[in-house]
Design an enzyme around this catalytic site. Sequence first.
Site, short mmCIF file in Angstrom:
data_model
loop_
_atom_site.label_atom_id
_atom_site.label_comp_id
_atom_site.label_asym_id
_atom_site.label_seq_id
_atom_site.Cartn_x
_atom_site.Cartn_y
_atom_site.Cartn_z
N LEU A 256 0.69 -1.20 0.00
CA LEU A 256 0.02 0.08 -0.17
C LEU A 256 1.02 1.23 -0.02
O LEU A 256 0.59 2.45 -0.50
CB LEU A 256 -0.81 0.09 1.32
CG LEU A 256 -2.08 -1.17 1.34
CD1 LEU A 256 -2.46 -1.08 2.76
CD2 LEU A 256 -3.06 -1.03 0.40
N GLY A 257 1.93 1.34 0.56
CA GLY A 257 2.82 2.18 0.79
C GLY A 257 4.20 1.88 1.44
O GLY A 257 4.30 0.69 1.85
N GLY B 24 7.46 3.66 3.62
CA GLY B 24 8.10 4.91 4.09
C GLY B 24 9.48 4.72 4.25
O GLY B 24 10.02 3.92 3.57
N PHE C 46 11.15 3.55 6.77
CA PHE C 46 11.41 2.50 7.53
C PHE C 46 10.80 1.19 7.35
O PHE C 46 11.11 0.13 7.67
CB PHE C 46 11.32 2.88 9.11
CG PHE C 46 11.82 4.15 9.40
CD1 PHE C 46 13.27 4.05 9.71
CD2 PHE C 46 11.25 5.44 9.48
CE1 PHE C 46 13.95 5.29 9.86
CE2 PHE C 46 11.69 6.38 9.71
CZ PHE C 46 13.30 6.45 9.94
N LYS D 147 7.58 -1.10 5.24
CA LYS D 147 6.68 -1.28 3.83
C LYS D 147 5.30 -1.81 4.45
O LYS D 147 5.08 -2.42 5.45
CB LYS D 147 7.27 -2.58 3.18
CG LYS D 147 6.56 -2.90 1.82
CD LYS D 147 7.17 -3.85 1.28
CE LYS D 147 8.25 -3.34 0.07
NZ LYS D 147 8.93 -4.41 -0.74
N VAL D 148 4.15 -1.14 4.00
CA VAL D 148 2.86 -1.40 4.45
C VAL D 148 1.99 -2.19 3.58
O VAL D 148 2.12 -1.87 2.12
CB VAL D 148 2.02 -0.27 4.73
CG1 VAL D 148 0.70 -0.48 5.47
CG2 VAL D 148 2.95 0.44 6.13
N LYS E 206 2.04 -3.09 8.82
CA LYS E 206 3.21 -2.57 8.55
C LYS E 206 4.14 -3.45 8.99
O LYS E 206 4.27 -3.77 10.19
CB LYS E 206 3.13 -1.18 9.70
CG LYS E 206 4.29 -0.26 9.49
CD LYS E 206 4.09 1.16 10.25
CE LYS E 206 5.38 1.85 10.20
NZ LYS E 206 5.04 3.29 10.72
N ASP F 180 5.49 14.02 13.17
CA ASP F 180 5.90 13.74 11.65
C ASP F 180 4.63 13.89 11.01
O ASP F 180 4.35 13.02 9.93
CB ASP F 180 6.74 12.33 11.54
CG ASP F 180 7.25 12.14 10.18
OD1 ASP F 180 7.43 13.41 9.51
OD2 ASP F 180 7.34 11.09 9.95
P1 ADP Z 1 7.23 4.97 7.72
O1 ADP Z 1 7.15 4.86 9.29
O2 ADP Z 1 8.10 3.96 7.07
O3 ADP Z 1 7.03 6.15 7.14
P2 ADP Z 1 4.10 4.44 7.48
O4 ADP Z 1 3.49 4.10 8.64
O5 ADP Z 1 4.13 6.19 7.09
O6 ADP Z 1 5.63 4.11 7.52
O7 ADP Z 1 3.68 3.79 6.23
C1 ADP Z 1 4.24 3.95 5.03
C2 ADP Z 1 3.11 4.37 3.83
O8 ADP Z 1 2.06 3.04 3.74
C3 ADP Z 1 2.16 5.43 4.26
O9 ADP Z 1 2.66 6.71 3.67
C4 ADP Z 1 0.79 5.14 3.23
O10 ADP Z 1 1.01 5.47 2.26
C5 ADP Z 1 0.96 3.32 3.80
N1 ADP Z 1 -0.08 3.15 4.86
C6 ADP Z 1 0.35 3.07 6.07
N2 ADP Z 1 -0.56 2.80 6.89
C7 ADP Z 1 -1.89 2.53 6.25
C8 ADP Z 1 -3.09 2.37 6.52
N3 ADP Z 1 -3.38 1.90 7.71
N4 ADP Z 1 -3.83 1.89 5.64
C9 ADP Z 1 -3.39 2.27 4.25
N5 ADP Z 1 -2.05 2.52 3.90
C10 ADP Z 1 -1.08 2.83 4.92
MG MG Z 2 5.57 7.47 6.88
#
Ligand code: ADP
Ligand code: MG
Length: 326
Positions: free
Chosen positions: A35-36, A38, A40, A42-43, A58, A152
């Site tokens: 889904l995304g 960041g 740190f 992968k989600v 996550k 953040d």
């Molecule tokens: P990091 O700590 O690596 O930044 P995040 O928690 O921000 O990780 O998650 C990375 C990405 O995954 C987010 O920017 C979003 O695009 C996707 N994502 C995170 N949580 C969810 C969720 N609950 N539902 C859908 N997409 C999500």
């Molecule tokens: Mg993030």
Amino acid sequence: PLPDVLSHPAVVAFSANRPNRPLPKFGAYYMLQTLGEGEFAKVKLGIHSKYGEEVAVKLIRREVVDNETKMAKIAREIEILDTLKHPNIVRLYDVFETDKFFGIILEYASGGELFDHILAHRYLKERDAAKLFAQLISGVWYMHQKNIVHRDLKLENLLLDRHRNLIITDFGFANRFNHRNNLMETMCGSPAYAAPELVNSDGLYVGTAADIWSCGVICFAMLAGFLPFDDDPTNPDGEDITKLYAYIARTPVSYPEQISDDARSLLAVMLVPNPLARADLATIMRHRWFAINVREATTFGLTVKELEKLAEDGPTLRRLAAQRAT
Ligand code: ADP
Ligand code: MG
């Protein structure tokens, strides 16, 4: 009768792209598409193998958690998420570990990142932006009441659910603050959203006001379609962080013409470099921009308890709006 999970549309779509490989499974969940990502983690979209419930998983690779500090950081993210129950804050369902990953199972926000939502519309209409911004402020007010700062807040960490309600996620930098000195030691967050006080590495005044600065940047981005402090011509891409901070502190915000006077007056009290002179949440919540633009009920004025009740009942404001109407 339980749903036939393997014929769930998300599973079918995923399997179609990888015909001969079995679905990877962590515990009770099939892991589907990413889904995304960041810095740190992968989600991935997960789907419960028995009930078909969709969740976001996550995943943090164990090998990057190579010391006690990083371990403590993940533990803090989980512990903080576990204390937050609010309609606009992502819900923690469960955690697990395998030999390769730490996994955090979260409420799935199917509408994607606010970042992409804005890009798709170029910029948002004031009424749409005000509704989302009211939800952001409600979530931030609630966490600050619980002595938690996010640190953040940015468009990539704000998601939309299937009703286009805003969901705050990624508590990877969140921390508890101390009311007495409102001081936090660690420098963190993303430069383009970072409050000027983060420059002073002595960390003075880095508390709740830093989240309010980020909210100002986010509100501006919704209404403008670009970030207010992202294009110092002498420092492309904000590569030199010290220079970017200096630029942010000395640059007056310039507003694109579509932004109304009311919105400008709200933005102007949030994007104040001195954290002590920056508006607090109570001031922001009383601003007339909300009264003009937010027709649905907002959660402003509700207590922490009432907000938690609302989160337990379901992540929508419609119920509240209905209650208020009767
Ligand atoms: P990091 O700590 O690596 O930044 P995040 O928690 O921000 O990780 O998650 C990375 C990405 O995954 C987010 O920017 C979003 O695009 C996707 N994502 C995170 N949580 C969810 C969720 N609950 N539902 C859908 N997409 C999500
Ligand atoms: Mg993030």
